[in-house]
Motif scaffolding. Structure first.
Motif, PDB file in Angstrom:
ATOM      1  N   ARG A 106      -2.202   2.036   5.535  1.00 27.49           N
ATOM      2  CA  ARG A 106      -1.165   3.068   5.668  1.00 27.49           C
ATOM      3  C   ARG A 106      -0.085   2.859   4.624  1.00 27.49           C
ATOM      4  O   ARG A 106       0.240   1.723   4.276  1.00 27.49           O
ATOM      5  CB  ARG A 106      -0.529   2.976   7.060  1.00 27.49           C
ATOM      6  N   CYS A 107       0.518   3.976   4.159  1.00 22.86           N
ATOM      7  CA  CYS A 107       1.604   3.909   3.188  1.00 22.86           C
ATOM      8  C   CYS A 107       2.800   3.147   3.782  1.00 22.86           C
ATOM      9  O   CYS A 107       3.202   3.394   4.919  1.00 22.86           O
ATOM     10  CB  CYS A 107       2.036   5.309   2.785  1.00 22.86           C
ATOM     11  N   ILE A 108       3.350   2.246   2.984  1.00 24.88           N
ATOM     12  CA  ILE A 108       4.471   1.399   3.400  1.00 24.88           C
ATOM     13  C   ILE A 108       5.686   2.228   3.832  1.00 24.88           C
ATOM     14  O   ILE A 108       6.477   1.815   4.674  1.00 24.88           O
ATOM     15  CB  ILE A 108       4.857   0.438   2.244  1.00 24.88           C
ATOM     16  N   ARG A 109       5.775   3.456   3.273  1.00 31.86           N
ATOM     17  CA  ARG A 109       6.961   4.271   3.517  1.00 31.86           C
ATOM     18  C   ARG A 109       6.717   5.360   4.559  1.00 31.86           C
ATOM     19  O   ARG A 109       7.455   5.478   5.518  1.00 31.86           O
ATOM     20  CB  ARG A 109       7.407   4.907   2.188  1.00 31.86           C
ATOM     21  N   CYS A 110       5.654   6.160   4.342  1.00 29.45           N
ATOM     22  CA  CYS A 110       5.484   7.359   5.177  1.00 29.45           C
ATOM     23  C   CYS A 110       4.334   7.250   6.169  1.00 29.45           C
ATOM     24  O   CYS A 110       4.179   8.114   7.027  1.00 29.45           O
ATOM     25  CB  CYS A 110       5.309   8.593   4.295  1.00 29.45           C
ATOM     26  N   GLY A 111       3.501   6.213   6.038  1.00 27.13           N
ATOM     27  CA  GLY A 111       2.419   6.027   7.007  1.00 27.13           C
ATOM     28  C   GLY A 111       1.154   6.818   6.739  1.00 27.13           C
ATOM     29  O   GLY A 111       0.166   6.670   7.448  1.00 27.13           O
ATOM     30  N   ALA A 155       6.759  12.702  -3.793  1.00 31.38           N
ATOM     31  CA  ALA A 155       7.939  12.805  -2.928  1.00 31.38           C
ATOM     32  C   ALA A 155       8.220  11.471  -2.250  1.00 31.38           C
ATOM     33  O   ALA A 155       9.373  11.062  -2.091  1.00 31.38           O
ATOM     34  CB  ALA A 155       7.732  13.903  -1.888  1.00 31.38           C
ATOM     35  N   CYS A 156       7.140  10.793  -1.877  1.00 35.13           N
ATOM     36  CA  CYS A 156       7.275   9.497  -1.203  1.00 35.13           C
ATOM     37  C   CYS A 156       7.796   8.443  -2.185  1.00 35.13           C
ATOM     38  O   CYS A 156       8.686   7.657  -1.853  1.00 35.13           O
ATOM     39  CB  CYS A 156       5.917   9.103  -0.615  1.00 35.13           C
ATOM     40  N   GLU A 157       7.253   8.460  -3.413  1.00 36.23           N
ATOM     41  CA  GLU A 157       7.752   7.560  -4.473  1.00 36.23           C
ATOM     42  C   GLU A 157       9.239   7.790  -4.725  1.00 36.23           C
ATOM     43  O   GLU A 157      10.004   6.836  -4.903  1.00 36.23           O
ATOM     44  CB  GLU A 157       7.001   7.853  -5.781  1.00 36.23           C
ATOM     45  N   LEU A 212       0.870  -1.176   0.000  1.00 36.56           N
ATOM     46  CA  LEU A 212       0.000   0.000   0.000  1.00 36.56           C
ATOM     47  C   LEU A 212       0.909   1.229   0.000  1.00 36.56           C
ATOM     48  O   LEU A 212       1.943   1.230   0.669  1.00 36.56           O
ATOM     49  CB  LEU A 212      -0.908  -0.007   1.229  1.00 36.56           C
ATOM     50  N   GLN A 213       0.517   2.243  -0.764  1.00 33.46           N
ATOM     51  CA  GLN A 213       1.357   3.439  -0.839  1.00 33.46           C
ATOM     52  C   GLN A 213       0.472   4.668  -0.968  1.00 33.46           C
ATOM     53  O   GLN A 213      -0.657   4.579  -1.479  1.00 33.46           O
ATOM     54  CB  GLN A 213       2.323   3.322  -2.028  1.00 33.46           C
ATOM     55  N   CYS A 214       0.998   5.814  -0.506  1.00 32.84           N
ATOM     56  CA  CYS A 214       0.183   7.036  -0.433  1.00 32.84           C
ATOM     57  C   CYS A 214      -0.053   7.684  -1.789  1.00 32.84           C
ATOM     58  O   CYS A 214      -0.931   8.536  -1.926  1.00 32.84           O
ATOM     59  CB  CYS A 214       0.833   8.036   0.512  1.00 32.84           C
ATOM     60  N   GLY A 215       0.765   7.316  -2.806  1.00 34.99           N
ATOM     61  CA  GLY A 215       0.565   7.903  -4.136  1.00 34.99           C
ATOM     62  C   GLY A 215       1.236   9.247  -4.311  1.00 34.99           C
ATOM     63  O   GLY A 215       1.127   9.854  -5.381  1.00 34.99           O
TER      64      GLY A 215
HETATM   65 ZN   LIG Z   1       3.938   7.553   1.313  1.00 34.73          ZN
END
Ligand SMILES: [Zn+2]
Length: 484
Positions: free
Chosen positions: A464-469, A438-440, A432-435
């Protein structure tokens, strides 16, 4: 230890050296004189022709017609769709001189043909009765390539590009999915790949498209390869080129257009899906030679076994099996066996004097006999056409299954950053990712993995996004992977 001239670098040692060894030593390609250019040799071109023939049949069976549009496009055409020109600008080849003079308007060599075909569609479509317009072109395109790799990234490549115009967004969307289905079927049924159909995330969309769909294949180093794309353009190109029709009610409306392409990149994809440390492994459906016969014997015996090999080849060809007799007199049988193994031929037959006396040939499969562990099996010559047809079908199915198993074994559903990083180091992560861009970017900077697609078959899921939550986007898990 000195490596045999004919052998290839093992995949585990250096996958990219393995790939280069295979494409050159199997005589699929040679380097062109211009950086990034590729000569496709007959053995490689035959693979492309077989893929092409299958895809062309599917395209025609669904009502599309082939046409041909010019290679040179006025530069002004490229500039009409803002995102399109911006996306392609860094890759364009531009012709500024011709006939010994500067041209008044520079010409670009097509990187893709939306613009010139859009111009013609505007001319050819006037009424709702002219829709849908279903066109396809087989041709070459040029895109400047900074880091060329044979088949995967070359400045000039061969492909088909479908271009269609429709009255409604729903019709154009259905067409986009139909074309994606062609690619998925060719990849799975013909190239025996285990591709996943899905939608690209916004940033990975084609320049000028509203939605881009893809099929993504997993290579044996765990990386992803985009093997075909299909784009829903909405009315973007229709607005830029004036592609309009008069509706039944008499109003002027913009058409909805699509475009879709599959290229010689697919050849690279099937090489990296099936090959092993001995070299190429070709699915029978695309193998230039499905069966190679090596006659064995000296002097008079050689004549007898060669004649028997030719008779057998004729019988196999009559049964529709692409067969080659290796009658090179100067080479030993052992050399020939290794050579055809490296070149990926699915089935090899040997005929020696003793086999001939027994009315048999010795058969070897490119992947061996996993059940019995035997290297070779004797088969009766009179039953060879039926036996080999069945054996080739089984080999094709085995490769498809092996590719599907490999993908499943190297795909992980991940819910934490450490799991994500571990998964993309050797395969694919479903996350799951926020899309957010910057996070990508952060994900890419740390792991070199990028979002490959949102699988069509994925189940609805939020979290929740795997990286930033932050809350996840897309409503589904996304495939992340390192990619070609
Ligand atoms: Zn993210």
């Amino acid at each position: 230890m000195a490596r045999d001239e004919r052998s290839v670098t093992p995949q585990s040692e250096d996958f990219s050296a393995w790939y280069n060894d295979v494409v050159f030593r199997a005589e699929l390609v040679d380097r062109g004189p211009v950086r990034g250019s590729m000569v496709i040799r007959p053995y490689g071109y035959r693979i492309w022709e077989l893929l092409q023939a299958d895809l062309d049949r599917r395209i025609k069976e669904t009502g599309h017609q082939n046409a041909y549009f010019p290679l040179l496009i006025p530069q002004s055409y490229m500039e009409r769709e803002a995102e399109h020109v911006e996306g392609f600008a860094p890759e364009l080849f531009t012709v500024t001189r011709a006939g010994g003079k500067e041209l008044d308007e520079p010409l670009v060599i097509r990187p893709t043909s939306e613009t010139i075909i859009g111009e013609m569609m505007a001319k050819w479509i006037s009424s709702h009765r002219d829709l849908p317009l279903l066109l396809n072109q087989w041709g070459n395109v040029l895109r400047w390539e900074m880091r060329p790799r044979m088949f995967l990234r070359t400045s000039e490549f061969l492909w088909q590009e479908g271009h269609t115009a429709h009255a409604t967004a729903a019709d154009a969307t259905a067409e986009t999915m139909l074309a994606l289905g062609f690619y998925q079927d060719v990849a799975v049924q013909v190239a025996a790949m285990a591709t996943v159909p899905g939608e690209k995330t916004p940033r990975e969309r084609f320049a000028g498209a509203e939605r881009t769909f893809t099929i993504e294949g997993m290579m044996r180093d765990g990386r992803a390869l985009q093997a075909g794309t299909s784009h829903f353009m909405g009315t973007n190109f229709a607005a830029a080129f004036g592609i309009t029709y008069t509706s039944e009610g008499g109003t002027a409306e913009f058409c909805h257009t699509t475009s879709w392409g599959m290229s010689t990149r697919m050849v690279g994809g099937l090489i990296m899906t099936h090959g092993d440390d001995k070299g190429l492994v070709l699915p029978p459906a695309v193998a230039p030679y499905q069966v190679v016969i090596v006659p064995i014997g000296r002097d008079e015996q050689a004549e007898t076994t060669l004649a028997a090999a030719k008779d057998l080849a004729a019988a196999l060809r009559r049964a529709g099996i692409r067969t080659h007799v290796d009658d090179r007199p100067q080479l030993s049988p052992g050399f020939k066996f290794n050579d055809w193994e490296m070149r990926g031929v699915p089935i090899r037959l040997e005929i020696g004097p003793r086999d001939l006396a027994a009315g048999t040939a010795l058969m070897s499969r490119r992947l061996g006999y996993p059940q019995s562990g035997a290297a070779k099996e004797a088969i009766p010559l009179d039953l060879a056409p039926d036996l080999l047809a069945a054996e080739l079908a089984a080999f094709q199915a085995q490769l498809a299954q092996r590719a599907a198993d490999f993908r499943a074994d190297h795909t992980a559903v991940v819910n934490s950053w450490p799991e994500f990083a571990a998964a993309v180091a050797s395969g694919w992560a479903l996350a799951l990712q926020c899309g957010e861009q910057a996070c990508e970017d952060e994900i890419k900077a740390e792991t070199t993995a990028t979002p490959r697609c949102i699988p069509l078959e994925g189940e609805a899921e939020q979290g929740r996004c795997i990286r930033c939550g932050k809350p996840s986007a897309y409503g589904k898990r996304v495939i992340f992977a390192r990619a070609y």
